[in-house]
Write an enzyme that holds these catalytic residues in place. Sequence first.
Site, PDB file in Angstrom:
ATOM      1  N   ILE A  40       0.823  -1.212   0.000  1.00 32.58           N
ATOM      2  CA  ILE A  40       0.000   0.000   0.000  1.00 32.58           C
ATOM      3  C   ILE A  40       0.861   1.267   0.000  1.00 32.58           C
ATOM      4  O   ILE A  40       0.394   2.337  -0.395  1.00 32.58           O
ATOM      5  CB  ILE A  40      -0.953  -0.033   1.217  1.00 32.58           C
ATOM      6  CG1 ILE A  40      -2.199   0.790   0.969  1.00 32.58           C
ATOM      7  CG2 ILE A  40      -0.244   0.356   2.504  1.00 32.58           C
ATOM      8  CD1 ILE A  40      -3.312   0.547   1.977  1.00 32.58           C
ATOM      9  N   ASN A  97      11.497  -8.796   7.091  1.00 33.34           N
ATOM     10  CA  ASN A  97      11.788  -8.263   8.415  1.00 33.34           C
ATOM     11  C   ASN A  97      11.263  -9.228   9.469  1.00 33.34           C
ATOM     12  O   ASN A  97      10.148  -9.744   9.350  1.00 33.34           O
ATOM     13  CB  ASN A  97      11.123  -6.891   8.585  1.00 33.34           C
ATOM     14  CG  ASN A  97      11.778  -5.834   7.732  1.00 33.34           C
ATOM     15  OD1 ASN A  97      13.002  -5.790   7.621  1.00 33.34           O
ATOM     16  ND2 ASN A  97      10.981  -4.983   7.113  1.00 33.34           N
ATOM     17  N   VAL A 106       3.928  -5.797  10.673  1.00 34.70           N
ATOM     18  CA  VAL A 106       2.716  -6.622  10.583  1.00 34.70           C
ATOM     19  C   VAL A 106       3.074  -8.045  11.023  1.00 34.70           C
ATOM     20  O   VAL A 106       3.978  -8.665  10.447  1.00 34.70           O
ATOM     21  CB  VAL A 106       2.152  -6.630   9.146  1.00 34.70           C
ATOM     22  CG1 VAL A 106       0.906  -7.515   9.069  1.00 34.70           C
ATOM     23  CG2 VAL A 106       1.829  -5.213   8.688  1.00 34.70           C
ATOM     24  N   HIS A 110       5.691 -11.903   5.903  1.00 33.92           N
ATOM     25  CA  HIS A 110       5.602 -11.365   4.547  1.00 33.92           C
ATOM     26  C   HIS A 110       7.005 -11.172   4.014  1.00 33.92           C
ATOM     27  O   HIS A 110       7.906 -10.741   4.722  1.00 33.92           O
ATOM     28  CB  HIS A 110       4.824 -10.045   4.493  1.00 33.92           C
ATOM     29  CG  HIS A 110       5.204  -9.053   5.534  1.00 33.92           C
ATOM     30  ND1 HIS A 110       4.857  -9.190   6.858  1.00 33.92           N
ATOM     31  CD2 HIS A 110       5.908  -7.898   5.455  1.00 33.92           C
ATOM     32  CE1 HIS A 110       5.325  -8.166   7.547  1.00 33.92           C
ATOM     33  NE2 HIS A 110       5.987  -7.371   6.728  1.00 33.92           N
ATOM     34  N   HIS A 112       8.963  -9.012   1.270  1.00 37.46           N
ATOM     35  CA  HIS A 112       8.899  -7.869   0.354  1.00 37.46           C
ATOM     36  C   HIS A 112       9.657  -8.222  -0.916  1.00 37.46           C
ATOM     37  O   HIS A 112      10.764  -8.758  -0.850  1.00 37.46           O
ATOM     38  CB  HIS A 112       9.584  -6.636   0.962  1.00 37.46           C
ATOM     39  CG  HIS A 112       8.953  -6.109   2.203  1.00 37.46           C
ATOM     40  ND1 HIS A 112       8.126  -5.007   2.218  1.00 37.46           N
ATOM     41  CD2 HIS A 112       9.047  -6.510   3.493  1.00 37.46           C
ATOM     42  CE1 HIS A 112       7.743  -4.754   3.457  1.00 37.46           C
ATOM     43  NE2 HIS A 112       8.295  -5.646   4.254  1.00 37.46           N
TER      44      HIS A 112
HETATM   45  P1  AMP Z   1       7.108  -4.641   7.640  1.00 37.35           P
HETATM   46  O1  AMP Z   1       7.641  -3.362   8.196  1.00 37.35           O
HETATM   47  O2  AMP Z   1       8.169  -5.518   7.050  1.00 37.35           O
HETATM   48  O3  AMP Z   1       6.225  -5.373   8.643  1.00 37.35           O
HETATM   49  O4  AMP Z   1       6.198  -4.230   6.396  1.00 37.35           O
HETATM   50  C1  AMP Z   1       4.819  -4.089   6.448  1.00 37.35           C
HETATM   51  C2  AMP Z   1       4.382  -3.584   5.081  1.00 37.35           C
HETATM   52  O5  AMP Z   1       2.990  -3.762   4.955  1.00 37.35           O
HETATM   53  C3  AMP Z   1       4.674  -2.099   4.836  1.00 37.35           C
HETATM   54  O6  AMP Z   1       5.499  -1.975   3.676  1.00 37.35           O
HETATM   55  C4  AMP Z   1       3.275  -1.509   4.609  1.00 37.35           C
HETATM   56  O7  AMP Z   1       3.256  -0.476   3.651  1.00 37.35           O
HETATM   57  C5  AMP Z   1       2.481  -2.721   4.167  1.00 37.35           C
HETATM   58  N1  AMP Z   1       1.043  -2.659   4.409  1.00 37.35           N
HETATM   59  C6  AMP Z   1       0.404  -2.348   5.548  1.00 37.35           C
HETATM   60  N2  AMP Z   1      -0.925  -2.428   5.391  1.00 37.35           N
HETATM   61  C7  AMP Z   1      -1.139  -2.821   4.121  1.00 37.35           C
HETATM   62  C8  AMP Z   1      -2.299  -3.090   3.334  1.00 37.35           C
HETATM   63  N3  AMP Z   1      -3.539  -2.964   3.838  1.00 37.35           N
HETATM   64  N4  AMP Z   1      -2.141  -3.468   2.050  1.00 37.35           N
HETATM   65  C9  AMP Z   1      -0.907  -3.586   1.518  1.00 37.35           C
HETATM   66  N5  AMP Z   1       0.228  -3.357   2.185  1.00 37.35           N
HETATM   67  C10 AMP Z   1       0.120  -2.971   3.483  1.00 37.35           C
END
Ligand code: AMP
Length: 125
Positions: A40, A97, A106, A110, A112
């Site tokens: 996002i 991360n 989050v 995930h 990236h």
């Molecule tokens: P991290 O810091 O590695 O946990 O990355 C979390 C990522 O999730 C960040 O790059 C955010 O921009 C992304 N993010 C958070 N909410 C959403 C969402 N609803 N849809 C897509 N990406 C998201």
Amino acid sequence: MAVDATQPYDDQNIFAKILRGEIPNKTVYQDEFALAFHDINPQAPTHVLVIPKGAYVSWDDFSAKASDAEIAGFVRAVGLVARQMGLVEPGYRLLANTGTNSHQEVPHLHVHLFAGQPLGPMLVR
Ligand code: AMP
């Protein structure tokens, strides 16, 4: 807030809601094991997140507890997404991360996937 990668899985995290279809996402790919969607808040011209469909907090949790089929399926999905998006050449970067020092935000694993321009040094110095 950074995630403690050893915490129990919270099924109210934003990616769990995306997997349940409660929050929209821009899907790039999905199969039995993985969902890939556009970040996002992109940090590169291409910034896709690939997540396992199972409930895993982090790389640590996933690598310790996921089945061989889940691990193989997820790793293959990451590679397939990059290949299907035409990123193998000129190249891409993967980042997962994990925990507080990495600033994981989050608490659902995930990876990236960054691409679309020269990506600079691996870490800010
Ligand atoms: P991290 O810091 O590695 O946990 O990355 C979390 C990522 O999730 C960040 O790059 C955010 O921009 C992304 N993010 C958070 N909410 C959403 C969402 N609803 N849809 C897509 N990406 C998201």
